[in-house]
Design an enzyme around this catalytic site. Structure first.
Site, PDB file in Angstrom:
ATOM      1  N   GLU A 136       0.699  -1.247   0.205  1.00  0.00           N
ATOM      2  CA  GLU A 136       0.130  -0.424  -0.415  1.00  0.00           C
ATOM      3  C   GLU A 136       0.597   1.681   0.437  1.00  0.00           C
ATOM      4  O   GLU A 136       0.534   2.311   0.679  1.00  0.00           O
ATOM      5  CB  GLU A 136      -1.127  -0.043   1.908  1.00  0.00           C
ATOM      6  CG  GLU A 136      -1.647  -1.004   0.865  1.00  0.00           C
ATOM      7  CD  GLU A 136      -2.528  -1.390   2.386  1.00  0.00           C
ATOM      8  OE1 GLU A 136      -3.037  -0.155   3.396  1.00  0.00           O
ATOM      9  OE2 GLU A 136      -3.485  -2.358   2.141  1.00  0.00           O
ATOM     10  N   ASN A 177       2.502  -5.509  -3.146  1.00  0.00           N
ATOM     11  CA  ASN A 177       0.540  -5.287  -2.643  1.00  0.00           C
ATOM     12  C   ASN A 177      -0.446  -4.110  -2.551  1.00  0.00           C
ATOM     13  O   ASN A 177       0.599  -3.507  -2.155  1.00  0.00           O
ATOM     14  CB  ASN A 177       0.730  -6.645  -1.594  1.00  0.00           C
ATOM     15  CG  ASN A 177      -0.615  -7.010  -1.284  1.00  0.00           C
ATOM     16  OD1 ASN A 177      -1.001  -7.532  -2.234  1.00  0.00           O
ATOM     17  ND2 ASN A 177      -1.158  -6.991   0.171  1.00  0.00           N
ATOM     18  N   HIS A 213     -10.770  -6.505  -2.383  1.00  0.00           N
ATOM     19  CA  HIS A 213     -11.454  -6.391  -1.264  1.00  0.00           C
ATOM     20  C   HIS A 213     -12.568  -6.205  -1.789  1.00  0.00           C
ATOM     21  O   HIS A 213     -12.590  -5.401  -2.038  1.00  0.00           O
ATOM     22  CB  HIS A 213     -10.782  -5.590  -0.359  1.00  0.00           C
ATOM     23  CG  HIS A 213      -9.930  -6.412   0.630  1.00  0.00           C
ATOM     24  ND1 HIS A 213     -10.257  -6.830   1.815  1.00  0.00           N
ATOM     25  CD2 HIS A 213      -8.154  -6.110   1.011  1.00  0.00           C
ATOM     26  CE1 HIS A 213      -8.797  -7.939   2.133  1.00  0.00           C
ATOM     27  NE2 HIS A 213      -7.969  -7.015   1.818  1.00  0.00           N
ATOM     28  N   GLU A 242      -6.076 -11.231  -1.413  1.00  0.00           N
ATOM     29  CA  GLU A 242      -6.355 -10.861  -0.201  1.00  0.00           C
ATOM     30  C   GLU A 242      -8.280 -10.892  -0.319  1.00  0.00           C
ATOM     31  O   GLU A 242      -9.022 -10.106   0.310  1.00  0.00           O
ATOM     32  CB  GLU A 242      -6.559  -9.415   0.530  1.00  0.00           C
ATOM     33  CG  GLU A 242      -4.632  -9.192   0.816  1.00  0.00           C
ATOM     34  CD  GLU A 242      -4.809  -8.198   1.485  1.00  0.00           C
ATOM     35  OE1 GLU A 242      -5.396  -6.925   2.135  1.00  0.00           O
ATOM     36  OE2 GLU A 242      -3.134  -7.477   1.598  1.00  0.00           O
ATOM     37  N   ASP A 244     -12.824 -10.704  -0.028  1.00  0.00           N
ATOM     38  CA  ASP A 244     -13.063 -10.857   0.002  1.00  0.00           C
ATOM     39  C   ASP A 244     -14.614 -10.244  -0.324  1.00  0.00           C
ATOM     40  O   ASP A 244     -14.349  -9.441  -1.545  1.00  0.00           O
ATOM     41  CB  ASP A 244     -13.527 -10.827   1.602  1.00  0.00           C
ATOM     42  CG  ASP A 244     -12.375  -9.743   2.350  1.00  0.00           C
ATOM     43  OD1 ASP A 244     -12.332  -8.903   1.048  1.00  0.00           O
ATOM     44  OD2 ASP A 244     -12.177  -9.247   2.883  1.00  0.00           O
TER      45      ASP A 244
HETATM   46  C1  XIL Z   1      -5.981  -6.241   8.441  1.00  0.00           C
HETATM   47  C2  XIL Z   1      -6.527  -7.370   9.056  1.00  0.00           C
HETATM   48  O1  XIL Z   1      -7.341  -8.159   8.775  1.00  0.00           O
HETATM   49  C3  XIL Z   1      -7.050  -7.560  10.805  1.00  0.00           C
HETATM   50  O2  XIL Z   1      -7.167  -8.024  11.332  1.00  0.00           O
HETATM   51  C4  XIL Z   1      -6.233  -6.005  11.496  1.00  0.00           C
HETATM   52  O3  XIL Z   1      -6.841  -5.470  12.120  1.00  0.00           O
HETATM   53  C5  XIL Z   1      -5.693  -4.863   9.925  1.00  0.00           C
HETATM   54  O4  XIL Z   1      -5.318  -5.366   8.842  1.00  0.00           O
HETATM   55  N1  XIL Z   1      -4.683  -4.648   3.808  1.00  0.00           N
HETATM   56  C6  XIL Z   1      -4.122  -5.513   4.157  1.00  0.00           C
HETATM   57  C7  XIL Z   1      -4.241  -6.516   5.440  1.00  0.00           C
HETATM   58  O5  XIL Z   1      -2.928  -5.725   3.694  1.00  0.00           O
HETATM   59  O6  XIL Z   1      -2.645  -6.809   5.887  1.00  0.00           O
HETATM   60  C8  XIL Z   1      -4.968  -5.912   6.075  1.00  0.00           C
HETATM   61  O7  XIL Z   1      -5.107  -6.833   6.995  1.00  0.00           O
HETATM   62  C9  XIL Z   1      -6.736  -5.092   5.235  1.00  0.00           C
HETATM   63  C10 XIL Z   1      -6.591  -4.513   4.522  1.00  0.00           C
END
Ligand code: XIL
Length: 328
Positions: A136, A177, A213, A242, A244
């Site tokens: 990020e 990422n 996400h 990641e 969802d």
């Molecule tokens: C999130 C976790 O899922 C949570 O448990 C934590 O509180 C915050 O981070 N992008 C990312 C991940 O790269 O590391 C994040 O994970 C979600 C968004």
């Protein structure tokens, strides 16, 4: 690996076609819940640490590393012959509570980060197959995010982080990422330009991770395909890291479970079409999804974004992914 119920698992279907289907894992249920462990080893052939490898969780006090949770996840992955993704070496979030960047000079911050990357990536060299080296670094408007690392070193912090990781983990694939950059948009344009600059400077980057996400807005699969292709044309691998799938809580569709399944299916089919060989979902069961606890996400989005429900049962989304992986 066939499931206890004897049905084909995601893992079997993925293995059969050389695909990695992964899940982000939390150390507490991994230690305490048999059902969670069973789903993980039966249904997934790749694993990543949801939090355990981030700087804050790894470093509870100055000078102290606590690798217990990260080791537990890596050991599980190794024992069950899973691909292990490391997440993440350099990020602006989840830094240790004791870390007060303003007490360091720029040079000290550079040394601090170098030691961190060397220690963590070095420890798991040969066991972590792919690292999210930098997470990020680009802001939502496409400018470089002004993090502690950027302030100290400028864009060069990315070059250095990849070089440091490569020094100690030469066999690991090294990824940039990010979120919100899944489709072609202002942010993915900026990331494209960024990785192009890294490549021009001979930075040892192997791939780009698209988090996906899909919360409320579900990026158009065709635009994702177009985006992936341009990164591939630079010679980079692309993974979905990641995923969802949730809906706006104030206006969820009546057939949310089916719509969710359909979106997962489209994404898996897109991956198979365009040579994306890894898809990681951000959690094992809905009960452990970050959406429920992160900031106000629990109020904004439906809290059941994953492939297994709160009772560890497979959802329509699971059937859709299985079907997509099973079809030619
Ligand atoms: C999130 C976790 O899922 C949570 O448990 C934590 O509180 C915050 O981070 N992008 C990312 C991940 O790269 O590391 C994040 O994970 C979600 C968004």
């Amino acid at each position: 690996m066939t499931s206890e119920s004897g049905e084909t698992t995601l893992r079997e279907a993925a293995d059969a076609r050389g695909f990695d289907i992964g899940a982000a894992v939390a150390a507490t249920p991994l230690r305490n819940e048999r059902g969670y462990r069973r789903i993980l080893r039966e249904q997934f052939n790749a694993v990543t640490a949801e939090n355990a490898m981030k700087m804050g969780p790894l470093r509870p006090e100055p000078g102290v590393y606590d690798f217990a949770d990260a080791d537990a996840i890596v050991d599980f992955g190794t024992t069950y012959d899973m691909t292990v993704r490391g997440h993440t070496l350099v990020w602006h979030n989840q830094t240790p509570t004791w870390f007060e960047p303003w007490t360091y000079t720029d040079d000290q911050l550079r040394t601090f980060l170098r030691d961190h990357v060397h220690t963590v990536a070095g420890r798991y060299s040969g066991r972590v197959d792919a690292w999210d080296v930098v997470n990020e670094a680009v802001d939502d408007d496409g400018t470089m995010r002004e993090t502690v690392w950027y302030d100290a070193m400028g864009e060069q912090y990315l070059d250095l982080a990849f070089e440091w990781a490569n020094e100690v983990a030469p066999d690991a694939d090294l990824y940039y990422n990010d979120y919100g950059a899944d489709a072609v948009n202002e942010k993915s344009d900026a990331i494209y330009d960024l990785v192009e600059r890294l490549l021009e400077r001979d930075v040892p980057i192997d791939g780009v991770g698209l988090q996906l996400h899909a919360l409320g807005d579900h990026p158009d699969p065709e635009s994702i395909a177009k985006n992936v292709r341009r990164f591939q044309e630079l010679g980079l691998d692309v993974q979905i890291t990641e995923m969802d799938v949730a809906f706006h809580r104030d206006d969820p569709p009546a057939d949310a479970a089916e719509r969710q399944a359909e979106y997962y299916r489209e994404i898996v089919e897109t991956c198979l079409d365009i040579g994306v060989e890894t898809l990681v979902v951000w959690g094992v069961t809905d009960a452990s999804s970050w959406i429920r606890n992160f900031k106000d996400f629990g109020e904004r989005y439906t809290g059941d974004p994953l492939l297994f429900d709160d009772r560890n049962s497979p959802k329509p989304a699971h059937a859709a992914v299985l079907d997509a992986l099973s079809n030619d």
